[in-house]
Design an enzyme around this catalytic site. Structure first.
Site, PDB file in Angstrom:
ATOM      1  N   HIS A 115       2.257  -5.769  -0.108  1.00  0.00           N
ATOM      2  CA  HIS A 115       0.836  -5.657   0.216  1.00  0.00           C
ATOM      3  C   HIS A 115       0.459  -4.181   0.119  1.00  0.00           C
ATOM      4  O   HIS A 115       0.882  -3.384   0.953  1.00  0.00           O
ATOM      5  CB  HIS A 115       0.572  -6.181   1.626  1.00  0.00           C
ATOM      6  CG  HIS A 115       0.932  -7.617   1.819  1.00  0.00           C
ATOM      7  ND1 HIS A 115       0.037  -8.649   1.625  1.00  0.00           N
ATOM      8  CD2 HIS A 115       2.099  -8.204   2.172  1.00  0.00           C
ATOM      9  CE1 HIS A 115       0.632  -9.810   1.870  1.00  0.00           C
ATOM     10  NE2 HIS A 115       1.896  -9.558   2.190  1.00  0.00           N
ATOM     11  N   PHE A 116      -0.333  -3.835  -0.897  1.00  0.00           N
ATOM     12  CA  PHE A 116      -0.771  -2.444  -1.058  1.00  0.00           C
ATOM     13  C   PHE A 116      -2.162  -2.210  -0.472  1.00  0.00           C
ATOM     14  O   PHE A 116      -2.685  -1.102  -0.540  1.00  0.00           O
ATOM     15  CB  PHE A 116      -0.705  -2.029  -2.531  1.00  0.00           C
ATOM     16  CG  PHE A 116       0.682  -1.626  -2.992  1.00  0.00           C
ATOM     17  CD1 PHE A 116       1.768  -1.670  -2.133  1.00  0.00           C
ATOM     18  CD2 PHE A 116       0.893  -1.193  -4.299  1.00  0.00           C
ATOM     19  CE1 PHE A 116       3.038  -1.292  -2.539  1.00  0.00           C
ATOM     20  CE2 PHE A 116       2.158  -0.815  -4.731  1.00  0.00           C
ATOM     21  CZ  PHE A 116       3.232  -0.859  -3.853  1.00  0.00           C
ATOM     22  N   ARG A 117      -2.789  -3.263   0.068  1.00  0.00           N
ATOM     23  CA  ARG A 117      -4.024  -3.153   0.872  1.00  0.00           C
ATOM     24  C   ARG A 117      -5.216  -2.575   0.114  1.00  0.00           C
ATOM     25  O   ARG A 117      -6.193  -2.148   0.740  1.00  0.00           O
ATOM     26  CB  ARG A 117      -3.773  -2.300   2.110  1.00  0.00           C
ATOM     27  CG  ARG A 117      -2.570  -2.671   2.951  1.00  0.00           C
ATOM     28  CD  ARG A 117      -2.664  -4.063   3.511  1.00  0.00           C
ATOM     29  NE  ARG A 117      -1.656  -4.312   4.538  1.00  0.00           N
ATOM     30  CZ  ARG A 117      -1.290  -5.524   4.932  1.00  0.00           C
ATOM     31  NH1 ARG A 117      -1.832  -6.598   4.391  1.00  0.00           N
ATOM     32  NH2 ARG A 117      -0.381  -5.683   5.879  1.00  0.00           N
TER      33      ARG A 117
ATOM     34  N   ASN B  90      -4.353 -10.800  -0.726  1.00  0.00           N
ATOM     35  CA  ASN B  90      -5.214 -10.831   0.463  1.00  0.00           C
ATOM     36  C   ASN B  90      -5.828  -9.462   0.742  1.00  0.00           C
ATOM     37  O   ASN B  90      -5.690  -8.883   1.819  1.00  0.00           O
ATOM     38  CB  ASN B  90      -4.457 -11.363   1.684  1.00  0.00           C
ATOM     39  CG  ASN B  90      -3.199 -10.574   2.006  1.00  0.00           C
ATOM     40  OD1 ASN B  90      -2.700  -9.813   1.168  1.00  0.00           O
ATOM     41  ND2 ASN B  90      -2.685 -10.731   3.212  1.00  0.00           N
TER      42      ASN B  90
ATOM     43  N   ASP C 288       8.163  -8.134   1.562  1.00  0.00           N
ATOM     44  CA  ASP C 288       6.918  -8.431   2.280  1.00  0.00           C
ATOM     45  C   ASP C 288       6.395  -7.152   2.941  1.00  0.00           C
ATOM     46  O   ASP C 288       5.966  -7.149   4.098  1.00  0.00           O
ATOM     47  CB  ASP C 288       7.120  -9.553   3.310  1.00  0.00           C
ATOM     48  CG  ASP C 288       5.798 -10.056   3.900  1.00  0.00           C
ATOM     49  OD1 ASP C 288       4.736  -9.721   3.348  1.00  0.00           O
ATOM     50  OD2 ASP C 288       5.832 -10.762   4.921  1.00  0.00           O
TER      51      ASP C 288
END
EC number: 3.5.2.3
Length: 422
Positions: free
Chosen positions: A62-64, A94, A305
């Site tokens: 997840h690199f946001r 997401n 993750d």
């Protein structure tokens, strides 16, 4: 040109394990040999005593970016990956806005091209991550999505999962699933059991929440023939279910996160919110079952993750703080320390789960070293100890701070460019 001298090549595709020299020209490996002449090279790396392996591949990060770049962005995430020995990552969808449209996908892929490593992206399975309507699989695949996942949110609609798997099969791309039915979760992020009771919580996340969804989805995978990845597997029953589905012929993969094979639910008492994650750390029996699954290849992939959060968010009350920990910079060290030096896997087997196997799942021409291949390489000393303390990631939400791990990364090279030197 770059010359890597006297390194122990460990290549999981060819099973080659020997001391060699490697010549890199531009973005490719030009030559592999012994006692090569060092004259005329701009850069010579003495890899004596070190392992030279394919650049690591993490299919679950997840690199946001976009939307939550105070936690991480594509450039900081890529630097964290490079420091951890990764040359390719697959980002989850997401973000804000979520990756269910071409515009957001293009933004990420274009920004990824400016980073130090290969940044790939999945599309959501459902529009808006709402679990009600499928995205346009053809459109997102044509735009560059390498697979589909609503990671973080389980898809409760069974017929929708069936239709999604049929479409993924048609496109020959993986569909990766977060398996936790919220009906059986009272408090997310902690296992329902002894520790949740000790914390005074009225329940937690039961293994049943994971097991029933894994059971459903591997049977749909068997029916559709789709390539299905069970994300961050955490329960002993889920491991057995995946193994059974494979025996029936289902094209099912499973990934384990380093925290799930290293820690159990007791870590929540010691580390608090730094050990809060979905699915949660479970019992010691579950942890050992995951290790057995890695040993017998029921679980073919190790994926971090990587889930960065701000310090302020993680310092919130346990039930109100977000779940997840960072993982890119500690993954190889935890694998060597827990699995290799713990006597569970040899180094070749560990690297297989971090290079060629994830590449096969996502149809990537990466994860191996041979003449003519992309020069994606990690060089590390498996015997050198190092302390977990300094981070390239914007976030430091990990229970492993201060731990001393084996396996010091010396260089990461992505497409012929040195992107990390430690």
């Amino acid at each position: 040109m770059i010359l890597i001298k006297n390194g122990r090549l460990v290549d999981p595709l060819s099973k080659r394990d020997e001391v060699v020299d490697i010549v890199i020209e531009k973005d490719k490996i030009k030559e592999i040999g012994k006692n090569l002449n060092p004259d005329g090279f701009e850069y010579i790396i003495d890899a004596t005593g070190c392992v030279v392996a394919p650049g690591l591949i993490d299919i679950h990060v997840h690199f946001r970016d976009p939307g939550f770049t105070y936690k991480e962005d594509i450039f900081s995430g890529a630097k964290a990956a490079a420091k951890g020995g990764f040359t390719t990552v697959v980002c989850m969808a997401n973000t804000k806005p979520v990756v269910d449209n071409e515009e957001t996908l293009k933004y990420i892929l274009d920004k990824g091209k400016e980073s130090d490593i290969n940044v790939l992206q999945v599309s959501t399975v459902t529009k808006g991550l709402k679990g009600k309507e499928l995205v346009d699989f053809d459109e997102m695949f044509e735009a560059g999505a390498v697979g589909f996942s609503d990671d973080g949110i389980p898809i409760k609609h069974t017929k929708l999962v069936y239709e999604a798997m049929k479409k993924a099969k048609e496109l020959n791309v993986p569909i990766s699933l977060h398996e936790e039915n919220p009906v059986f979760i009272k408090k997310a992020g902690v296992n329902d059991g002894k520790v949740s009771k000790e914390l005074g919580l009225e329940g937690g996340a039961t293994s049943l929440a994971e097991n029933i969804m894994v059971s459903r989805d591997v049977m749909i995978a068997l029916e559709t023939g789709a390539k299905v990845n069970i994300q961050h597997i955490s329960s002993k029953e889920a491991v057995k279910t995946v193994k059974f589905a494979k025996s029936l012929g289902a094209n099912v993969y499973a990934e384990a996160s380093p925290h799930h094979f290293t820690l159990n639910q007791e870590a929540v008492l010691k580390y608090g919110s730094l050990a809060k994650m979905n699915p949660p750390l479970r019992t010691e029996e579950d942890r050992l079952a995951i290790i057995e699954g890695l040993k017998d290849d029921t679980i073919e992939i190790i994926a971090t993750d990587h889930a960065p959060h701000s310090k302020e968010e993680k310092e919130n009350e346990f039930t109100k703080c977000p779940s997840g920990i960072t993982g890119l910079e500690t993954s190889l060290g935890l694998g060597i320390t827990t699995l290799v030096n713990g006597g569970h896997l040899d180094l070749m087997h560990l690297l297989e789960k971090m290079t060629i196997n994830p590449a096969k799942l996502y149809n990537l021409d990466r994860g191996y070293i041979k003449e003519g291949s992309f020069a994606d390489i990690v060089i590390f000393n498996p015997d050198e100890k190092w302390e977990v303390k300094d981070f390239e990631s914007k976030a430091t939400n990990t229970p492993f701070i201060g731990e001393v791990l084996d396996g010091k990364i010396k260089y990461t090279i992505c497409e012929g460019k040195v992107v990390y030197e430690g």
